[in-house]
Design an enzyme around this catalytic site. Structure first.
Site, PDB file in Angstrom:
ATOM      1  CG  PHE A  50      -4.355   0.226  -0.300  1.00  0.00           C
ATOM      2  CD1 PHE A  50      -5.270  -0.527   0.423  1.00  0.00           C
ATOM      3  CD2 PHE A  50      -4.737   0.736  -1.537  1.00  0.00           C
ATOM      4  CE1 PHE A  50      -6.543  -0.771  -0.071  1.00  0.00           C
ATOM      5  CE2 PHE A  50      -6.012   0.497  -2.042  1.00  0.00           C
ATOM      6  CZ  PHE A  50      -6.917  -0.254  -1.300  1.00  0.00           C
ATOM      7  CD  GLU A  51      -0.289  -1.678   5.969  1.00  0.00           C
ATOM      8  OE1 GLU A  51       0.758  -2.038   6.521  1.00  0.00           O
ATOM      9  OE2 GLU A  51      -1.408  -1.816   6.478  1.00  0.00           O
ATOM     10  CB  THR A  52       1.370  -1.875  -0.167  1.00  0.00           C
ATOM     11  OG1 THR A  52       0.054  -1.617  -0.622  1.00  0.00           O
ATOM     12  CG2 THR A  52       1.373  -3.100   0.728  1.00  0.00           C
ATOM     13  CG  LEU A  81       5.076   1.082   5.148  1.00  0.00           C
ATOM     14  CD1 LEU A  81       4.862  -0.339   5.633  1.00  0.00           C
ATOM     15  CD2 LEU A  81       5.970   1.830   6.145  1.00  0.00           C
TER      16      LEU A  81
END
Length: 256
Positions: A50-52, A81
């Site tokens: 995930f982008e996080t 990120l």
């Protein structure tokens, strides 16, 4: 034949596009559910990130957002990120990344608009914008796009180019200095669209049971090749069992 909902059909259709060993960059909602289903059904060695910054999440429960703490549970790496986007451009991992995206508009070359409807300075509607979609579209070798099949969404020209597809056809991405390989698949509530290897134009690959190619064309501003279209195999009982019992038993995304 098993009973299934349209959302289940779309999720399984996307899951079938993911191969073993691929690294799947996704948001939440149906894209994440498709990645989870693929990992349980046909691609056990795929990796979800995930982008996080959560990489290789275990995902024992369905997260409701990319910042949901559940995406961090039992990960291989809890990064940032910057780490997530570096995975897309890394020489070793980048070649295996699959991006899953959505948009407000798409054209025949898979260019996406998720910024505005109408003039940029005086829009009818303004959306949240790219997020990480432009990076995904620019760098990854394979992307899956979720769309609602409507004329207002399948347009001759996008109102704003948020995320590049095949731009204007063969050689366009290279001329702009872009990596990746352009979009590969569009999954809608009516059909699955592909992109021709030579012309880079969208074509009709599969229609859903009960849908005709003519119905698909009626819901697009532009015409596509329908000569190679077949009917999508419906979800099997095993696929539905995994989706319902292992991926989303609480029906947070699948609904009732």
């Amino acid at each position: 034949m098993a009973d299934y909902t349209l959302r289940e059909l779309m999720t399984i259709a996307a899951a079938r596009q993911i191969n073993n060993g691929e690294i799947v960059f996704c948001g939440t909602g149906i894209s994440m559910l498709a990645a989870m289903a693929a990992k349980h059904i046909s691609a056990p060695e795929s990796v979800i990130f995930f982008e996080t910054g959560a990489i290789d999440s275990k995902l024992e429960e369905v997260p409701m957002a990319v910042a949901d703490p559940r995406v961090m549970y039992a990960t291989s790496v809890n990064g940032s990120l910057a780490d997530a986007f570096a995975t897309m451009q890394n020489k070793k991992t980048g070649k295996r990344v699959v991006g899953i995206m959505g948009a407000a508009q798409i054209d025949i070359y898979g260019n996406l608009n998720s910024t505005v409807i109408g003039d940029y300075h005086r829009p009818k509607v303004r959306f949240s914008g790219s997020g990480g979609a432009c990076d995904v579209a620019s760098f990854v070798p394979k992307s899956i796009i979720f769309m609602q099949h409507e004329k207002r969404k399948f347009v001759k020209k996008v109102d704003y180019l948020t995320s590049p597809g095949w731009i204007n056809g063969p050689g366009s991405r290279e001329a702009e200095g872009l990596g990746g390989s352009g979009p590969s698949t569009v999954i809608t509530n009516m059909a699955i669209m592909g992109f021709d290897k030579i012309t880079k134009k969208m074509y009709l690959d599969k229609v859903y049971p009960g849908i005709t190619p003519e119905q698909v064309l009626d819901n697009m501003e532009f015409e596509v090749d329908i000569s190679r279209a077949g009917e999508l195999d419906p979800p099997s009982m095993d696929e539905l069992m995994v989706l319902r019992e292992k991926c989303d038993p609480q029906k947070l995304i699948l609904g009732n």
